[in-house]
Design a protein around this motif. Structure first.
Motif, PDB file in Angstrom:
ATOM      1  N   LEU A  61     -21.895 -18.233   6.300  1.00  0.00           N
ATOM      2  CA  LEU A  61     -22.561 -19.281   6.677  1.00  0.00           C
ATOM      3  C   LEU A  61     -23.525 -19.704   5.344  1.00  0.00           C
ATOM      4  O   LEU A  61     -24.451 -19.060   5.116  1.00  0.00           O
ATOM      5  N   VAL A  62     -23.380 -20.928   4.796  1.00  0.00           N
ATOM      6  CA  VAL A  62     -24.334 -21.411   3.650  1.00  0.00           C
ATOM      7  C   VAL A  62     -25.111 -22.527   4.277  1.00  0.00           C
ATOM      8  O   VAL A  62     -24.651 -23.572   4.565  1.00  0.00           O
ATOM      9  N   ASP A  63     -26.364 -22.158   4.403  1.00  0.00           N
ATOM     10  CA  ASP A  63     -27.308 -23.165   4.850  1.00  0.00           C
ATOM     11  C   ASP A  63     -26.985 -23.503   6.355  1.00  0.00           C
ATOM     12  O   ASP A  63     -25.957 -23.238   6.987  1.00  0.00           O
ATOM     13  N   ALA A  64     -28.207 -24.018   7.161  1.00  0.00           N
ATOM     14  CA  ALA A  64     -28.115 -24.293   8.478  1.00  0.00           C
ATOM     15  C   ALA A  64     -29.016 -25.420   8.898  1.00  0.00           C
ATOM     16  O   ALA A  64     -30.153 -25.097   9.522  1.00  0.00           O
ATOM     17  N   GLY A  65     -28.796 -26.657   8.077  1.00  0.00           N
ATOM     18  CA  GLY A  65     -29.536 -27.768   8.535  1.00  0.00           C
ATOM     19  C   GLY A  65     -29.389 -28.373   9.773  1.00  0.00           C
ATOM     20  O   GLY A  65     -28.657 -27.704  10.730  1.00  0.00           O
ATOM     21  N   GLY A  66     -30.105 -29.467  10.271  1.00  0.00           N
ATOM     22  CA  GLY A  66     -30.106 -30.081  11.527  1.00  0.00           C
ATOM     23  C   GLY A  66     -28.707 -30.247  11.946  1.00  0.00           C
ATOM     24  O   GLY A  66     -27.880 -31.016  11.308  1.00  0.00           O
ATOM     25  N   GLY A  67     -28.258 -29.926  13.115  1.00  0.00           N
ATOM     26  CA  GLY A  67     -26.914 -30.112  13.595  1.00  0.00           C
ATOM     27  C   GLY A  67     -25.990 -28.997  13.372  1.00  0.00           C
ATOM     28  O   GLY A  67     -24.855 -29.284  14.022  1.00  0.00           O
TER      29      GLY A  67
END
Ligand SMILES: [Zn+2]
Length: 299
Positions: A61-67
């Motif tokens: 998983l690369v990054d986990a922004g809103g949504g």
């Protein structure tokens, strides 16, 4: 009653992207976009987040922004399959859904601890290890209910955090296991420490640029020959920013790096056709305009 159901169906159709049906479970190597938007609120795009699928399982998983939390569920991926969480930087549009995803990880995860990679800090931003400690610490953290992730006795799978100095001029290996090697290098993103990642697996290479202004030529070497390069097209054609590269600059980087395919993502609300046209002025290879849940098999 029938009328109400019909309305609900219509609403669902309007909020779920048409790409939702795409799945990465079939191919040996595939990149899936969980969030193709940001940094501003967007009706159709979640904020920055990506999955790398290997052998039909979402491994990185690369990054986990809103949504990202919602899109992760829609993707059909399994949190228990993740071998690495790779954070590019600590702007909220890249990490704000991390606690929600952490909260969902099965306590009985078969392969603890969970590796997490991220950048070093500076006067403006904590290092990734400090960020996670501040967030999750069992005594003083904001989400102290997950204190078990950072050495406490509470809930949560333990994290194994690797912090990479963004000032290093050569790539650092941040993960190697099961035939997967991930390297990272610092990229220029205003005053915010940020990392790009390169994943090597099954004789394929995938580079996640995330946010950068494109002024460091070292990145071209880092991305050289990648089968897929994901770059962020956050500003409009002809735009300038200390944080983000203009579309024409993205195209030049992809062309100079001789990548197999360029995916543009982190798409803002501007004239998308004009931006893509600017990318194509310099870049002549295969191009994908990102969308949420879109799956790109790596040939
Ligand atoms: Zn950013």
């Amino acid at each position: 009653m029938i009328r109400l159901v019909s309305i609900c169906v219509l609403v669902l159709c309007s909020i779920v992207p048409s790409a939702a049906a795409q799945t990465c479970q079939a191919g040996p190597v595939a990149v899936q976009i969980l969030g193709s938007g940001g940094p501003r609120v967007n009706a159709d795009r979640a904020s920055a987040s990506y999955l790398l699928w290997l052998g039909g399982r979402a491994r990185i998983l690369v990054d986990a922004g809103g949504g990202a939390y919602l899109r992760f569920g829609q993707s059909g991926a399994n949190l228990d399959d993740l071998s690495l969480v790779a954070l590019s930087h600590l702007h909220p549009d890249h990490v704000s859904d991390l606690p929600a995803l952490f909260w969902s990880i099965d306590q009985a995860r078969k392969d603890p601890p969970l590796p997490v990679s991220g950048p070093s800090g500076n006067d403006l931003v904590p290092g990734t290890d400090t960020f996670l400690k501040v967030l999750l610490d069992q005594t003083n953290g904001a989400f102290r209910v997950l204190g078990g992730m950072v050495g406490g006795t509470g809930r949560g799978v333990p994290l194994a955090v690797t912090v990479t100095d963004v000032k290093k001029s050569v790539p650092s290996t941040v993960f190697t296991r099961d035939g997967i090697t991930v390297t990272a290098i610092g990229i220029p993103h205003g005053d915010i420490p940020a990392l790009a990642y390169r994943v090597q697996a099954q004789n394929k290479s995938i580079v996640f640029s995330t946010d950068q202004n494109g002024t460091n030529p070292t990145f071209v070497d880092f991305a050289r020959g990648a089968d897929v390069l994901v770059m962020h097209m956050a500003i409009a054609a002809g735009g300038t920013s200390p944080l983000h590269a203009a579309p024409a600059v993205l195209g030049r980087i992809a062309q100079d790096a001789h990548v197999g395919r360029l995916i543009v993502s982190h798409i803002g609300q501007y004239d998308l056709d004009a931006a893509v046209a600017d990318v194509k002025k310099a870049y002549t290879g295969p191009l994908t305009v990102g969308a949420d849940l879109q799956c790109t098999p790596v040939p």
